[in-house]
Design a protein around this motif. Sequence first.
Motif, PDB file in Angstrom:
ATOM      1  N   ASP A 100       0.862  -1.182   0.000  1.00  0.00           N
ATOM      2  CA  ASP A 100       0.000   0.000   0.000  1.00  0.00           C
ATOM      3  C   ASP A 100       0.899   1.233   0.000  1.00  0.00           C
ATOM      4  O   ASP A 100       2.135   1.119  -0.020  1.00  0.00           O
ATOM      5  CB  ASP A 100      -1.004  -0.017   1.154  1.00  0.00           C
ATOM      6  N   ALA A 101       0.304   2.399   0.025  1.00  0.00           N
ATOM      7  CA  ALA A 101       1.064   3.654  -0.039  1.00  0.00           C
ATOM      8  C   ALA A 101       1.990   3.842   1.156  1.00  0.00           C
ATOM      9  O   ALA A 101       2.971   4.577   1.081  1.00  0.00           O
ATOM     10  CB  ALA A 101       0.105   4.841  -0.153  1.00  0.00           C
ATOM     11  N   GLU A 102       1.707   3.155   2.278  1.00  0.00           N
ATOM     12  CA  GLU A 102       2.548   3.264   3.473  1.00  0.00           C
ATOM     13  C   GLU A 102       3.662   2.215   3.495  1.00  0.00           C
ATOM     14  O   GLU A 102       4.377   2.107   4.491  1.00  0.00           O
ATOM     15  CB  GLU A 102       1.690   3.140   4.740  1.00  0.00           C
ATOM     16  N   ARG A 115       3.233  -1.040   3.508  1.00  0.00           N
ATOM     17  CA  ARG A 115       2.817  -2.278   4.163  1.00  0.00           C
ATOM     18  C   ARG A 115       2.499  -3.328   3.100  1.00  0.00           C
ATOM     19  O   ARG A 115       2.124  -2.986   1.981  1.00  0.00           O
ATOM     20  CB  ARG A 115       1.599  -2.034   5.048  1.00  0.00           C
ATOM     21  N   LEU A 136       0.410  -6.676   1.575  1.00  0.00           N
ATOM     22  CA  LEU A 136      -0.915  -7.269   1.586  1.00  0.00           C
ATOM     23  C   LEU A 136      -0.795  -8.767   1.860  1.00  0.00           C
ATOM     24  O   LEU A 136      -0.082  -9.485   1.156  1.00  0.00           O
ATOM     25  CB  LEU A 136      -1.602  -7.071   0.228  1.00  0.00           C
ATOM     26  N   GLU A 190       2.845  -1.171  -5.666  1.00  0.00           N
ATOM     27  CA  GLU A 190       1.841  -0.513  -4.837  1.00  0.00           C
ATOM     28  C   GLU A 190       0.489  -0.627  -5.516  1.00  0.00           C
ATOM     29  O   GLU A 190       0.344  -0.244  -6.683  1.00  0.00           O
ATOM     30  CB  GLU A 190       2.202   0.962  -4.633  1.00  0.00           C
ATOM     31  N   LEU A 191      -0.482  -1.170  -4.807  1.00  0.00           N
ATOM     32  CA  LEU A 191      -1.821  -1.303  -5.383  1.00  0.00           C
ATOM     33  C   LEU A 191      -2.442   0.073  -5.572  1.00  0.00           C
ATOM     34  O   LEU A 191      -2.511   0.864  -4.630  1.00  0.00           O
ATOM     35  CB  LEU A 191      -2.717  -2.151  -4.486  1.00  0.00           C
ATOM     36  N   ALA A 230      -5.310   2.929  -6.142  1.00  0.00           N
ATOM     37  CA  ALA A 230      -6.594   3.156  -5.480  1.00  0.00           C
ATOM     38  C   ALA A 230      -7.729   2.464  -6.230  1.00  0.00           C
ATOM     39  O   ALA A 230      -8.630   1.902  -5.612  1.00  0.00           O
ATOM     40  CB  ALA A 230      -6.867   4.659  -5.366  1.00  0.00           C
ATOM     41  N   LEU A 258      -7.672  -1.099  -5.079  1.00  0.00           N
ATOM     42  CA  LEU A 258      -8.049  -1.220  -3.669  1.00  0.00           C
ATOM     43  C   LEU A 258      -9.560  -1.082  -3.486  1.00  0.00           C
ATOM     44  O   LEU A 258     -10.166  -1.812  -2.700  1.00  0.00           O
ATOM     45  CB  LEU A 258      -7.333  -0.158  -2.829  1.00  0.00           C
ATOM     46  N   PHE A 262      -3.336  -5.163   5.268  1.00  0.00           N
ATOM     47  CA  PHE A 262      -1.968  -4.710   5.019  1.00  0.00           C
ATOM     48  C   PHE A 262      -1.227  -4.729   6.351  1.00  0.00           C
ATOM     49  O   PHE A 262      -1.756  -4.297   7.371  1.00  0.00           O
ATOM     50  CB  PHE A 262      -1.968  -3.308   4.410  1.00  0.00           C
TER      51      PHE A 262
END
Length: 162
Positions: free
Chosen positions: A23-25, A27, A29, A96-97, A99, A102, A117
């Motif tokens: 993810d954007a942070e 983390r 999945l 990175e997935l 949006a 997601l 995540f």
Amino acid sequence: MTEPTPAESFATPRVAAGVLFFDAEGRILLVRPSYKPGWDLPGGYVEIGETPTQAAAREVQEELGIKPPIGALLVADWAPATGEGDKLLFVFDGGELAAEHLERIELDPAEIAGYAFHDPDLVDTLLIPRLARRIKAAIDARSQAATLYLEHGDPYRGALPN
């Protein structure tokens, strides 16, 4: 007793492919399969006639209901398992997935009970040791823009044991 032919002595591993998404942070999945305990990467076994990348894409679509791009191979892991025989496991970079992906995640309850995540630093506490080693190696490979070869989740260092 007859001697096996050379072809009968060849390894016939089960082959599986998973995808490492972020993810954007930063983390990762992980999915919680409904048919076994614990967390895992999205992915599954390669079917006859499929390539590992095709299997990874199919499994992600089946499990999460999305079709994100599948990136470069991060790790190939020779990982036989007791009771399951020889296994060859591939982990691909999902990046990175976005949006749009997601927002469209829709779990197949026959396969996936949940997803979340997680901070990469938690993989040792969340996953079985061999899978944790594989994912940490995949994260390292991604940071190096490299592909790593593993045996039982450990990087192969070029020297066979005595």
